[in-house]
Write an enzyme that holds these catalytic residues in place. Structure first.
Site, mmCIF file in Angstrom:
data_model
loop_
_atom_site.group_PDB
_atom_site.id
_atom_site.type_symbol
_atom_site.label_atom_id
_atom_site.label_comp_id
_atom_site.label_asym_id
_atom_site.label_seq_id
_atom_site.Cartn_x
_atom_site.Cartn_y
_atom_site.Cartn_z
ATOM 1 N N GLY A 8 0.825 -1.200 0.000
ATOM 2 C CA GLY A 8 0.000 0.000 0.000
ATOM 3 C C GLY A 8 0.859 1.249 0.000
ATOM 4 O O GLY A 8 2.090 1.178 0.004
ATOM 5 N N VAL A 13 2.630 -4.944 3.682
ATOM 6 C CA VAL A 13 2.272 -5.956 4.674
ATOM 7 C C VAL A 13 2.663 -7.335 4.161
ATOM 8 O O VAL A 13 2.341 -7.703 3.028
ATOM 9 C CB VAL A 13 0.758 -5.919 4.982
ATOM 10 C CG1 VAL A 13 0.386 -7.031 5.965
ATOM 11 C CG2 VAL A 13 0.360 -4.558 5.536
ATOM 12 N N ASP A 111 -6.064 -3.797 -4.342
ATOM 13 C CA ASP A 111 -6.483 -3.981 -2.946
ATOM 14 C C ASP A 111 -7.995 -3.981 -2.811
ATOM 15 O O ASP A 111 -8.572 -4.779 -2.064
ATOM 16 C CB ASP A 111 -5.848 -2.912 -2.050
ATOM 17 C CG ASP A 111 -6.144 -1.484 -2.514
ATOM 18 O OD1 ASP A 111 -6.503 -1.276 -3.694
ATOM 19 O OD2 ASP A 111 -6.005 -0.558 -1.693
ATOM 20 N N THR A 186 -5.535 21.967 22.150
ATOM 21 C CA THR A 186 -5.249 21.843 20.718
ATOM 22 C C THR A 186 -5.269 20.390 20.256
ATOM 23 O O THR A 186 -5.886 20.054 19.238
ATOM 24 C CB THR A 186 -3.878 22.473 20.393
ATOM 25 O OG1 THR A 186 -3.901 23.854 20.777
ATOM 26 C CG2 THR A 186 -3.588 22.374 18.900
#
Length: 258
Positions: A8, A13, A111, A186
């Site tokens: 990816g 992976v 994918d 924040t």
């Protein structure tokens, strides 16, 4: 064992499927960045195999899905030299014998096609597959196994990183769902805005697709970030982080048989 390689935009992976147990037993990932990938492959893969008492000879077949064409040759060369086997690469030609179809096979990512194959194999009914990756994608499949279409938005990490890179004072924060949707500082404000915002985005997209097609669907979530948005749990019929890998394995098997 069968080795699945899913390349990816953020990670590559590696996952091992044990034919005896019928389960995915081992999984690790490397950074996709081309300048680091070659050294990572040569250093980390052998070490991983050694640490888990595995040898290259344990791998009887290799399937590869990639949405990053520039690293394909690197992965093929490594597999050929280390495992002594060239991986089966999923391309549009791999879809010809599948029970699922795409009107534009040359455009759909490998994918996403793997996701559809695995989800269809499980349910064989209308589907919406939500993949939480570098991009957040919604793939819609009809009752015949035909892909009606896909929509794509920036993924969770991409949204967080975009804020960090394009503003001078906002930090890059952890992907963690806060208890409140109202930011108190924040970091909390960014987490609340992005994560609760994406929760509403997913719910709204699912509702819009259902209303447009006037139909109901099984909804399957996948991707490494699929479990972060816990308020969505009731919206999914299944959360399966291995969906892409399982589809890759099924496509490999169908093509080997033909």
């Amino acid at each position: 064992m069968f080795l699945a390689i899913d390349a990816g935009n953020s990670n590559v992976v590696f996952a091992l499927f044990d034919e005896k147990s019928g389960k995915w037993t081992n999984q690790f990932r490397l950074e996709t960045k081309t300048n680091k990938l070659i050294s990572q492959l040569s250093q980390k893969v052998p070490v991983y195999f050694l640490e888990h008492s595995l040898t290259p000879a344990d791998i009887l077949g290799i399937g590869m899905s990639s949405v990053v064409p520039e690293i394909n040759s690197i992965l093929v060369d490594f597999c050929t030299s280390y495992f002594g086997k060239e991986p089966f690469q999923i391309t549009e030609k791999s879809y010809q014998n599948l029970p699922v179809k795409s009107l534009r096979p040359q455009e759909i990512g490998a994918d996403l096609m793997c996701n559809v194959m695995a989800a269809w194999d499980r349910y064989q009914s209308p589907l919406i597959i939500v993949d939480f990756g570098t991009a957040l994608t919604f793939t819609v499949v009809d009752s015949e196994g035909s892909i009606l279409g896909v929509n794509i938005v920036p993924g969770l990490k991409t949204a967080i990183k975009s804020l960090f890179l394009n503003t001078s004072k906002l930090p890059e924060v952890e992907l963690k769902l806060p208890e409140s949707a109202i930011g108190k500082n924040t970091i909390h404000a960014i987490q609340a805005g992005v994560l609760y915002g994406y929760t509403s985005l997913v719910k709204g997209m699912l509702q819009t697709i259902r209303e447009e097609l006037k139909s109901d669907f099984k909804v399957i979530a996948t991707g490494g970030l699929s479990a972060i948005l816990t308020p969505l749990e009731s919206d999914f019929d299944l959360v399966d982080k291995n969906l892409t890998l399982e589809g890759l394995r099924l496509i490999y098997l169908i093509n080997q048989a033909n």
